[in-house]
Design an enzyme around this catalytic site. Structure first.
Site, PDB file in Angstrom:
ATOM      1  N   CYS A   2       0.844  -1.182   0.000  1.00 28.00           N
ATOM      2  CA  CYS A   2       0.000   0.000   0.000  1.00 28.00           C
ATOM      3  C   CYS A   2       0.888   1.244   0.000  1.00 28.00           C
ATOM      4  O   CYS A   2       1.922   1.285   0.653  1.00 28.00           O
ATOM      5  CB  CYS A   2      -0.946   0.104   1.200  1.00 28.00           C
ATOM      6  SG  CYS A   2      -2.084  -1.271   1.301  1.00 28.00           S
ATOM      7  N   ARG A  27       3.785  -0.256  -4.918  1.00 25.56           N
ATOM      8  CA  ARG A  27       3.504  -0.821  -3.597  1.00 25.56           C
ATOM      9  C   ARG A  27       2.159  -1.539  -3.539  1.00 25.56           C
ATOM     10  O   ARG A  27       1.805  -2.123  -2.521  1.00 25.56           O
ATOM     11  CB  ARG A  27       3.504   0.294  -2.536  1.00 25.56           C
ATOM     12  CG  ARG A  27       4.804   1.054  -2.473  1.00 25.56           C
ATOM     13  CD  ARG A  27       4.710   2.187  -1.470  1.00 25.56           C
ATOM     14  NE  ARG A  27       4.605   1.678  -0.120  1.00 25.56           N
ATOM     15  CZ  ARG A  27       5.632   1.406   0.657  1.00 25.56           C
ATOM     16  NH1 ARG A  27       6.852   1.623   0.227  1.00 25.56           N
ATOM     17  NH2 ARG A  27       5.457   0.933   1.869  1.00 25.56           N
ATOM     18  N   TRP A  75      -2.741  -2.589  -1.720  1.00 17.88           N
ATOM     19  CA  TRP A  75      -2.439  -4.004  -1.929  1.00 17.88           C
ATOM     20  C   TRP A  75      -3.290  -4.732  -0.890  1.00 17.88           C
ATOM     21  O   TRP A  75      -3.084  -4.588   0.304  1.00 17.88           O
ATOM     22  CB  TRP A  75      -0.952  -4.280  -1.718  1.00 17.88           C
ATOM     23  CG  TRP A  75      -0.548  -5.673  -2.091  1.00 17.88           C
ATOM     24  CD1 TRP A  75      -0.203  -6.130  -3.327  1.00 17.88           C
ATOM     25  CD2 TRP A  75      -0.411  -6.799  -1.205  1.00 17.88           C
ATOM     26  NE1 TRP A  75       0.119  -7.463  -3.281  1.00 17.88           N
ATOM     27  CE2 TRP A  75      -0.003  -7.902  -1.994  1.00 17.88           C
ATOM     28  CE3 TRP A  75      -0.615  -6.993   0.167  1.00 17.88           C
ATOM     29  CZ2 TRP A  75       0.216  -9.168  -1.449  1.00 17.88           C
ATOM     30  CZ3 TRP A  75      -0.398  -8.245   0.703  1.00 17.88           C
ATOM     31  CH2 TRP A  75       0.013  -9.317  -0.107  1.00 17.88           C
ATOM     32  N   ASN A 101      -1.552   2.172   5.832  1.00 15.73           N
ATOM     33  CA  ASN A 101      -0.706   1.113   5.272  1.00 15.73           C
ATOM     34  C   ASN A 101      -0.254   0.255   6.442  1.00 15.73           C
ATOM     35  O   ASN A 101       0.381   0.767   7.362  1.00 15.73           O
ATOM     36  CB  ASN A 101       0.500   1.750   4.551  1.00 15.73           C
ATOM     37  CG  ASN A 101       1.564   0.733   4.206  1.00 15.73           C
ATOM     38  OD1 ASN A 101       1.278  -0.450   4.022  1.00 15.73           O
ATOM     39  ND2 ASN A 101       2.801   1.183   4.107  1.00 15.73           N
ATOM     40  N   GLY A 102      -0.603  -1.028   6.415  1.00 10.46           N
ATOM     41  CA  GLY A 102      -0.203  -1.909   7.513  1.00 10.46           C
ATOM     42  C   GLY A 102      -1.332  -2.872   7.832  1.00 10.46           C
ATOM     43  O   GLY A 102      -2.271  -3.017   7.041  1.00 10.46           O
ATOM     44  N   GLU A 486      17.436 -17.294  -9.066  1.00 14.29           N
ATOM     45  CA  GLU A 486      17.001 -15.935  -9.394  1.00 14.29           C
ATOM     46  C   GLU A 486      16.387 -15.874 -10.794  1.00 14.29           C
ATOM     47  O   GLU A 486      15.364 -15.217 -10.998  1.00 14.29           O
ATOM     48  CB  GLU A 486      18.200 -14.977  -9.255  1.00 14.29           C
ATOM     49  CG  GLU A 486      17.944 -13.534  -9.618  1.00 14.29           C
ATOM     50  CD  GLU A 486      16.842 -12.849  -8.796  1.00 14.29           C
ATOM     51  OE1 GLU A 486      16.358 -13.403  -7.800  1.00 14.29           O
ATOM     52  OE2 GLU A 486      16.452 -11.731  -9.195  1.00 14.29           O
ATOM     53  N   LYS A 490      12.565 -14.670 -11.490  1.00 10.08           N
ATOM     54  CA  LYS A 490      12.230 -13.568 -12.413  1.00 10.08           C
ATOM     55  C   LYS A 490      11.178 -14.017 -13.414  1.00 10.08           C
ATOM     56  O   LYS A 490      10.220 -13.310 -13.686  1.00 10.08           O
ATOM     57  CB  LYS A 490      13.456 -13.087 -13.203  1.00 10.08           C
ATOM     58  CG  LYS A 490      14.487 -12.306 -12.470  1.00 10.08           C
ATOM     59  CD  LYS A 490      14.081 -10.913 -12.078  1.00 10.08           C
ATOM     60  CE  LYS A 490      13.394 -10.904 -10.743  1.00 10.08           C
ATOM     61  NZ  LYS A 490      14.106 -10.767  -9.561  1.00 10.08           N
ATOM     62  N   GLU A 493       7.606 -14.649 -11.726  1.00 11.07           N
ATOM     63  CA  GLU A 493       6.869 -13.511 -11.166  1.00 11.07           C
ATOM     64  C   GLU A 493       6.328 -12.566 -12.233  1.00 11.07           C
ATOM     65  O   GLU A 493       5.290 -11.952 -12.031  1.00 11.07           O
ATOM     66  CB  GLU A 493       7.673 -12.763 -10.107  1.00 11.07           C
ATOM     67  CG  GLU A 493       8.871 -12.011 -10.602  1.00 11.07           C
ATOM     68  CD  GLU A 493       9.657 -11.372  -9.470  1.00 11.07           C
ATOM     69  OE1 GLU A 493       9.061 -10.969  -8.473  1.00 11.07           O
ATOM     70  OE2 GLU A 493      10.894 -11.271  -9.613  1.00 11.07           O
ATOM     71  N   HIS A 509      18.061 -36.237  -8.918  1.00 14.02           N
ATOM     72  CA  HIS A 509      17.341 -36.710  -7.733  1.00 14.02           C
ATOM     73  C   HIS A 509      15.848 -36.397  -7.808  1.00 14.02           C
ATOM     74  O   HIS A 509      15.166 -36.424  -6.791  1.00 14.02           O
ATOM     75  CB  HIS A 509      17.961 -36.107  -6.466  1.00 14.02           C
ATOM     76  CG  HIS A 509      19.393 -36.491  -6.289  1.00 14.02           C
ATOM     77  ND1 HIS A 509      19.783 -37.764  -5.935  1.00 14.02           N
ATOM     78  CD2 HIS A 509      20.530 -35.791  -6.487  1.00 14.02           C
ATOM     79  CE1 HIS A 509      21.107 -37.812  -5.875  1.00 14.02           C
ATOM     80  NE2 HIS A 509      21.581 -36.624  -6.219  1.00 14.02           N
ATOM     81  N   LYS A 608       5.967  -4.279  -4.305  1.00 13.83           N
ATOM     82  CA  LYS A 608       7.419  -4.190  -4.178  1.00 13.83           C
ATOM     83  C   LYS A 608       7.886  -4.199  -2.737  1.00 13.83           C
ATOM     84  O   LYS A 608       8.938  -4.703  -2.422  1.00 13.83           O
ATOM     85  CB  LYS A 608       7.893  -2.914  -4.863  1.00 13.83           C
ATOM     86  CG  LYS A 608       9.385  -2.792  -4.909  1.00 13.83           C
ATOM     87  CD  LYS A 608       9.882  -2.490  -6.288  1.00 13.83           C
ATOM     88  CE  LYS A 608      11.363  -2.630  -6.401  1.00 13.83           C
ATOM     89  NZ  LYS A 608      11.761  -3.961  -6.839  1.00 13.83           N
TER      90      LYS A 608
HETATM   91  C1  F6R Z   1      11.628 -10.428  -6.610  1.00 12.58           C
HETATM   92  C2  F6R Z   1      11.426  -9.467  -5.551  1.00 12.58           C
HETATM   93  C3  F6R Z   1      11.097  -9.963  -4.191  1.00 12.58           C
HETATM   94  C4  F6R Z   1      11.938  -9.192  -3.153  1.00 12.58           C
HETATM   95  C5  F6R Z   1      11.522  -9.590  -1.741  1.00 12.58           C
HETATM   96  C6  F6R Z   1      12.376  -8.913  -0.700  1.00 12.58           C
HETATM   97  O1  F6R Z   1      11.918  -9.810  -7.822  1.00 12.58           O
HETATM   98  O2  F6R Z   1      11.505  -8.284  -5.766  1.00 12.58           O
HETATM   99  O3  F6R Z   1      11.312 -11.330  -4.089  1.00 12.58           O
HETATM  100  O4  F6R Z   1      13.275  -9.481  -3.381  1.00 12.58           O
HETATM  101  O5  F6R Z   1      10.181  -9.243  -1.541  1.00 12.58           O
HETATM  102  O6  F6R Z   1      12.270  -7.529  -0.769  1.00 12.58           O
HETATM  103  P1  F6R Z   1      13.354  -6.573  -0.139  1.00 12.58           P
HETATM  104  O7  F6R Z   1      14.640  -6.801  -0.857  1.00 12.58           O
HETATM  105  O8  F6R Z   1      12.817  -5.198  -0.372  1.00 12.58           O
HETATM  106  O9  F6R Z   1      13.464  -6.913   1.308  1.00 12.58           O
END
Ligand code: F6R
Length: 613
Positions: A2, A27, A75, A101-102, A486, A490, A493, A509, A608
């Site tokens: 949010c 957010r 969110w 927000n929270g 990673e 990517k 998501e 395995h 994010k």
């Molecule tokens: C993936 C991504 C998330 C963040 C995770 C941690 O692309 O962005 O997996 O890496 O939510 O977020 P931070 O780094 O802000 O603690």
């Protein structure tokens, strides 16, 4: 999660709030709304969907001129994304409006109590309960609004950043925070409040970061901050260093593409002033006072989530190889709910792009309570994690707006690599000559990332061929195992294709059962100490007719003869390969997502800054 924005001053509030909400959409983008106060009263406008949908809705209204207002982009946590659950929320009397927000954990108890007193609710949210609770305290205590907020906050359990308006006070905003971020921009006769500095930067670079358990009252053009214990504090004004262009797309179609392409510069920015190979100099200011503890630690514990956790896995290899200290890499969300063995001899590194991740923050508090030293590796300046740690180093990647993390990942690895080299040198586990050689190699990385980016057109063609695949497997060994994780993250998501990352040797395995002629398998098969082994793994996949896409070292011929596609990256020391190898994987996921028509910068269900657990 949010985003909240508020304004009070001499300008039209609405355009400032709408622009700010768009900047904060990373957010959350389930719904958006604003509350404005003018001679016609306190009005709320809100809509399910993105801020642009709210704008269309507002275009049908005339009565929206105001110099004070609050706005929210959501969110969803409590209640599905719809108009009713969108913020702001009125209190029952419609005298108060609030953005939040929270998460309020004890909202059910509060709600039952309020229902018994006759309050009626129009949404399923904890936030509507919160503002009605404040109204109830206000009515029952014959006090000022800020006093009612203060008293209410003593009874509320959970996390919040809130901003409140009241119908009778057309020049007052009241804000408070605990566990969710809130920044106050101080302009000339005007104030801007937001979840981060991006909505504020074009109006002022003077900001105050509100602390947990603080309440800010902006009234008659003055800012006053008190703790919830009613002790007045002196607002500390910080200078923002962010540039406006850093939060705009700059001609790119998506923020993610811009951020992928920014990596030569963001890695260089991260090393600037810290690494000087010619003079054998490597300094991380944040470590200066803690080097002794770091050097003599029994163990390094790394805590993070998501992509940051993957950076932590790379760091495990780096610290163990260069500094010979045992490392454990923990999901912050698991660590915080175990009864972990931690002592003052442990050195904890918390990694976070946003600096706001709720699980990482809680894990930090737990490790701190057990006496460990906590070091933060964060990107967002002034965020909660840097303020909760003993010391830290910023990654200086610049604002990362695309929800999928790219440049923050390589900047995190850059900081962690510098830490590992410093530590190895100080501990004597790296000889001077090897240390200097590694410094030179690290300094050459930004130019090599630039070269790796040139594979983009080839990667785009590969993407076109596999965009309709239903599954992907990503395999790597050693330093490239976290890169495989990673790459898979990517892809899933932003393109919603199922993808798994595995250590290549683990394939036999279990995952090998998935391989057939439909299955694309991405290998990170650079020339390193496990090259021959990964070549055998490629053969195993080819023997089962899997399609192999391999990231290889420039000039490689052996893998080229076996793979369906190869993507070349420049040669470097194997410890630094993740900084290069991840680049084509970011590009691959980006192109596949674009070709599938996905919203690359704002993928579904994600946000994010994960400020809920
Ligand atoms: C993936 C991504 C998330 C963040 C995770 C941690 O692309 O962005 O997996 O890496 O939510 O977020 P931070 O780094 O802000 O603690």
């Amino acid at each position: 999660m949010c985003g909240i924005v508020a304004y009070v001053g001499k300008q039209e509030a609405l355009p400032i709030i709408i622009k700010g909400l768009k900047r904060l959409e990373y957010r959350g983008y389930d719904s958006a709304g604003v509350a404005l106060l003018n001679e016609n009263g306190l009005s709320i406008y809100k809509k399910k969907g993105k801020v642009s949908q709210l704008e269309d809705f507002l275009a049908q209204n005339q009565d929206i001129k105001s110099t004070i207002g609050i706005g929210h982009t959501r969110w969803a946590t409590h209640g599905e994304p719809n108009d009713a659950n969108a913020h702001p929320h009125y209190s029952s009397s419609e005298n108060f409006a609030m953005i939040h927000n929270g998460i309020i954990e004890n909202y059910e108890v509060l709600k039952t109590d309020l229902i018994n007193k006759g309050y009626v609710f129009h949404s399923e949210t904890d936030s509507e309960v919160f503002i009605n609770f404040i109204e109830d305290v206000y009515k029952n205590n014959d006090c000022s609004i800020e006093e009612a907020v203060r008293l209410a906050l003593h009874k509320v359990v959970g996390a919040y950043a809130i901003v409140i308006m009241h119908k009778e006070e057309p020049d007052t905003l009241i804000a408070a925070r605990k566990g969710s971020p809130l920044v106050i921009g101080v302009g000339e006769d005007e104030y801007f409040l937001a979840s981060d500095a991006t909505p504020i930067i074009e109006y002022t670079n003077q900001v105050v970061y509100l602390d947990d358990y603080e309440i800010a009252v902006i009234r008659d053009n003055k800012l006053q901050i008190k703790t919830i214990e009613n002790v007045e504090t002196n607002p500390y004004i910080n200078q923002l260093e962010m540039e406006l262009e850093a939060i705009e797309k700059g001609g790119y179609e998506h923020f993610m593409l811009k951020e992928i392409n920014e990596q030569p510069r963001s890695i260089a920015d991260c090393m600037r002033g810290r690494l000087d190979a010619k003079n054998g100099r490597l300094v991380l200011g944040g470590l200066r006072d803690y080097m002794n503890k770091f050097q003599n630690a029994d163990r390094i514990i790394i805590m993070a989530c998501g992509t940051s956790w993957h950076a932590g896995l790379v760091a495990e290899y780096l610290f163990e190889e260069f500094a010979r200290i045992p490392v454990e890499v923990e999901y912050a969300s698991e660590f915080r709910y175990r009864n972990p063995v931690v002592s003052e001899k442990d050195f904890v590194i918390a990694i976070s792009q946003s600096g706001e991740t709720a699980d990482t923050l809680a894990a930090i508090e737990l490790a701190k309570s057990k006496g460990a030293t906590i070091f933060g590796v964060c990107n967002v300046v002034g965020s909660s994690i840097p303020r909760a740690t003993h010391a830290g180093s910023y990654t200086h990647a610049g604002p990362e707006i695309g929800v999928a993390s790219t440049k923050a990942f390589t900047a995190q690895i850059s900081v962690l690599t510098m830490m590992a080299l410093m530590l190895g040198y100080q501990r004597g586990t790296l000889t001077e000559s090897r240390y200097i050689q590694l410094l030179h190699e690290l300094e050459a990385i930004p130019a090599k990332v630039e070269k790796a980016l040139l594979m983009n057109d080839k990667v785009e063609k590969i993407a076109a061929q596999y965009k309709d695949a239903r599954n992907f497997l990503y395999l790597g060994r050693g330093y490239n195992f976290p890169v495989a994780l990673e790459g898979a993250l990517k892809l899933k998501e932003i393109s919603y294709i199922h993808a798994e990352g595995y250590p290549a040797a683990e394939m036999k395995h279990g995952p090998i059962a998935l391989i057939d002629e439909e299955m694309p398998v991405v290998f990170i098969a650079t020339k390193d100490s496990s090259y021959e082994k990964i070549v055998s793994n490629i053969q195993e996949v080819k023997a089962r007719k899997g399609k192999v896409i391999a990231v290889v070292t420039e000039g490689d011929t052996q893998v080229k003869n076996m793979a369906d596609h190869v993507i070349e990256i420049p040669e470097t020391h194997e410890a630094f390969v993740p900084l290069l190898a991840v680049v084509p994987l970011q590009q691959l996921s980006y192109h596949i997502a674009v070709m599938r028509g996905c919203n690359v910068d704002q993928p579904r269900n994600l946000a994010k800054s994960v400020t809920v657990e």
